[in-house]
Write an enzyme that holds these catalytic residues in place. Sequence first.
Site, mmCIF file in Angstrom:
data_model
loop_
_atom_site.group_PDB
_atom_site.id
_atom_site.type_symbol
_atom_site.label_atom_id
_atom_site.label_comp_id
_atom_site.label_asym_id
_atom_site.label_seq_id
_atom_site.Cartn_x
_atom_site.Cartn_y
_atom_site.Cartn_z
ATOM 1 N N SER A 119 0.854 -1.182 0.000
ATOM 2 C CA SER A 119 0.000 0.000 0.000
ATOM 3 C C SER A 119 0.892 1.234 0.000
ATOM 4 O O SER A 119 2.074 1.169 0.368
ATOM 5 C CB SER A 119 -0.872 -0.007 1.261
ATOM 6 N N TYR A 132 -1.481 -0.192 10.928
ATOM 7 C CA TYR A 132 -1.522 -0.458 9.486
ATOM 8 C C TYR A 132 -0.199 -0.085 8.834
ATOM 9 O O TYR A 132 0.350 -0.847 8.034
ATOM 10 C CB TYR A 132 -2.678 0.321 8.854
#
Length: 218
Positions: A119, A132
């Site tokens: 990501s 995250y």
Amino acid sequence: MSRIAFVTGGGRGLGAAICKELAEAGYEVVAADLKPPRGGLEIDITREEDVAKAFSRLGRLDVLVNNAGVDYTLPIDELSANQWDAVIGVNLRAPFLLSQQAAKIMKRQGGGHIVNIASTAAKRTWPNASAYHASKWGLMGLSHALHAELRPHKIKVSAVVAGGMRTPFLLDRFPDIDPGVLQDPANVAKTVRWLLTVPGESVIPEVMVIPMREGSWP
């Protein structure tokens, strides 16, 4: 001989799009998920014994796509240790367990390809996403380490740095987000499919796919 692809988080969103693309490319796809689609594999990928059992049933494995991901959008002083562990478990521990089992099979058969869905959160940071970010930065480190380690065994390892997508992962948690700044997950899935077509003598360790209006990347 059928080419086998194992895709985690294959029940919806990007995972479902990847399963569709690889099936169209001629792969026999194992869509692995806690809530798999019909015909998929129900599995908790954070459990070592579950992963080992699933892979023991595979005669061969050509492609592993570590796609499953979770997140809790909370300030650090509100994020519980259990929530931290859950994010690290799915986003980092599971790819380790899955890649470990995949490497065993791929070494025996003389090659294969592991694709890790990272990501832009592995490149930049923003508030309320500490777990995250930690998991995705860790996944990038794992991916590049495996690229270096497994390349002599003809096992390719690629990280796909995906920007925001129109999937439940974002749309369910951020109902006010403008879908126009996000990309169709099919675009990222097509990139995964393309990676698998790169000639055997070459490998792409990392590729970034972001929307034209991506807000988390210049």
